[in-house]
Design a protein around this motif. Structure first.
Motif, PDB file in Angstrom:
ATOM      1  N   ALA A  18       1.965  -1.911   0.035  1.00  0.00           N
ATOM      2  CA  ALA A  18       1.895  -1.870  -1.367  1.00  0.00           C
ATOM      3  C   ALA A  18       2.517  -3.008  -1.948  1.00  0.00           C
ATOM      4  O   ALA A  18       1.911  -3.749  -2.915  1.00  0.00           O
ATOM      5  CB  ALA A  18       1.800  -0.804  -2.057  1.00  0.00           C
ATOM      6  N   TYR A  19       4.029  -3.045  -1.751  1.00  0.00           N
ATOM      7  CA  TYR A  19       4.939  -3.923  -2.188  1.00  0.00           C
ATOM      8  C   TYR A  19       4.340  -5.353  -2.208  1.00  0.00           C
ATOM      9  O   TYR A  19       4.386  -6.354  -2.819  1.00  0.00           O
ATOM     10  CB  TYR A  19       6.195  -3.812  -2.086  1.00  0.00           C
ATOM     11  N   ARG A  20       4.085  -5.770  -0.818  1.00  0.00           N
ATOM     12  CA  ARG A  20       3.554  -7.113  -0.439  1.00  0.00           C
ATOM     13  C   ARG A  20       2.412  -7.453  -1.108  1.00  0.00           C
ATOM     14  O   ARG A  20       2.300  -8.798  -1.770  1.00  0.00           O
ATOM     15  CB  ARG A  20       3.280  -7.144   1.154  1.00  0.00           C
ATOM     16  N   TYR A  21       1.523  -6.718  -1.281  1.00  0.00           N
ATOM     17  CA  TYR A  21       0.156  -6.804  -1.966  1.00  0.00           C
ATOM     18  C   TYR A  21       0.596  -7.033  -3.578  1.00  0.00           C
ATOM     19  O   TYR A  21      -0.051  -7.981  -3.996  1.00  0.00           O
ATOM     20  CB  TYR A  21      -1.067  -5.728  -1.696  1.00  0.00           C
ATOM     21  N   THR A  22       1.292  -6.245  -4.006  1.00  0.00           N
ATOM     22  CA  THR A  22       1.642  -6.189  -5.301  1.00  0.00           C
ATOM     23  C   THR A  22       2.268  -7.518  -5.724  1.00  0.00           C
ATOM     24  O   THR A  22       2.149  -7.896  -6.917  1.00  0.00           O
ATOM     25  CB  THR A  22       2.294  -4.999  -5.990  1.00  0.00           C
TER      26      THR A  22
END
Length: 182
Positions: A42-46
């Motif tokens: 999620a952090y990579r996408y965010t």
């Protein structure tokens, strides 16, 4: 199911939202190793599509999971990033949760006095936010970074708690504070 749909559509923001929800379920059950991969994805996408506050939430949660898994260097790194981002954004309401994550890290590292200090500051700031007495309590909660002063503040707070609750065992209060923030 939602995650598969978002990923099939190429909707990284939606996928990050779904992953964060899955991670939250694992974190509530203290399944840190299951939560961490969702948070990291999620952090990579965010990082590509998210808002700054979403990044701060994920940094805090990755830091908390990393602490619980004994990955202390990563935990410090992510919590520092979250703190910097939260301060930059001026999102005061997020500081108690950040302090709670720092408390978990200090406790896991065996720094009990430091952990208690974070717990007490988090409680004091949470109470302040709930009573809307923001400026004085925020300044008070954030100004004590000197270790010697922090230890004295911890002792003073413990004495104030003991005085308010005559007859209560200090260890009981410490345990209560930790359990309420764990």
């Amino acid at each position: 199911e939602a995650l598969r749909i978002y990923e099939a559509l190429g909707d990284e923001a939606g996928a990050a939202f779904a992953m964060n929800n899955l991670a939250a379920q694992h974190m509530e059950r203290h399944r840190w190793a299951d939560a961490l991969p969702y948070l990291q994805r999620a952090y990579r996408y965010t990082g590509r599509h998210g808002e700054e506050i979403e990044k701060a939430y994920l940094e805090r949660d990755i830091g908390h999971c990393s602490a619980e898994l004994g990955q202390f260097e990563e935990a410090h790194h992510m919590l520092d990033r979250a703190e910097t981002r939260i301060q930059h954004l001026g999102v005061i309401r997020e500081i108690p949760l950040l302090l709670s994550a720092r408390m978990a890290l200090a406790r896991k590292e065996g720094h009990d006095q430091e952990a208690l200090g974070f717990a007490l500051r988090s409680l004091a700031l949470s109470d302040s936010l709930n009573t809307l007495d923001l400026n004085g309590e925020l300044a008070h909660a954030m100004e004590r970074f000197n270790e010697g002063e922090m230890r004295q503040e911890i002792e003073d707070l413990k004495q104030r708690i003991a005085a308010k609750n005559a007859g209560a065992d200090d260890q009981w209060w410490t345990m209560l504070i930790w359990k309420s923030l764990a």
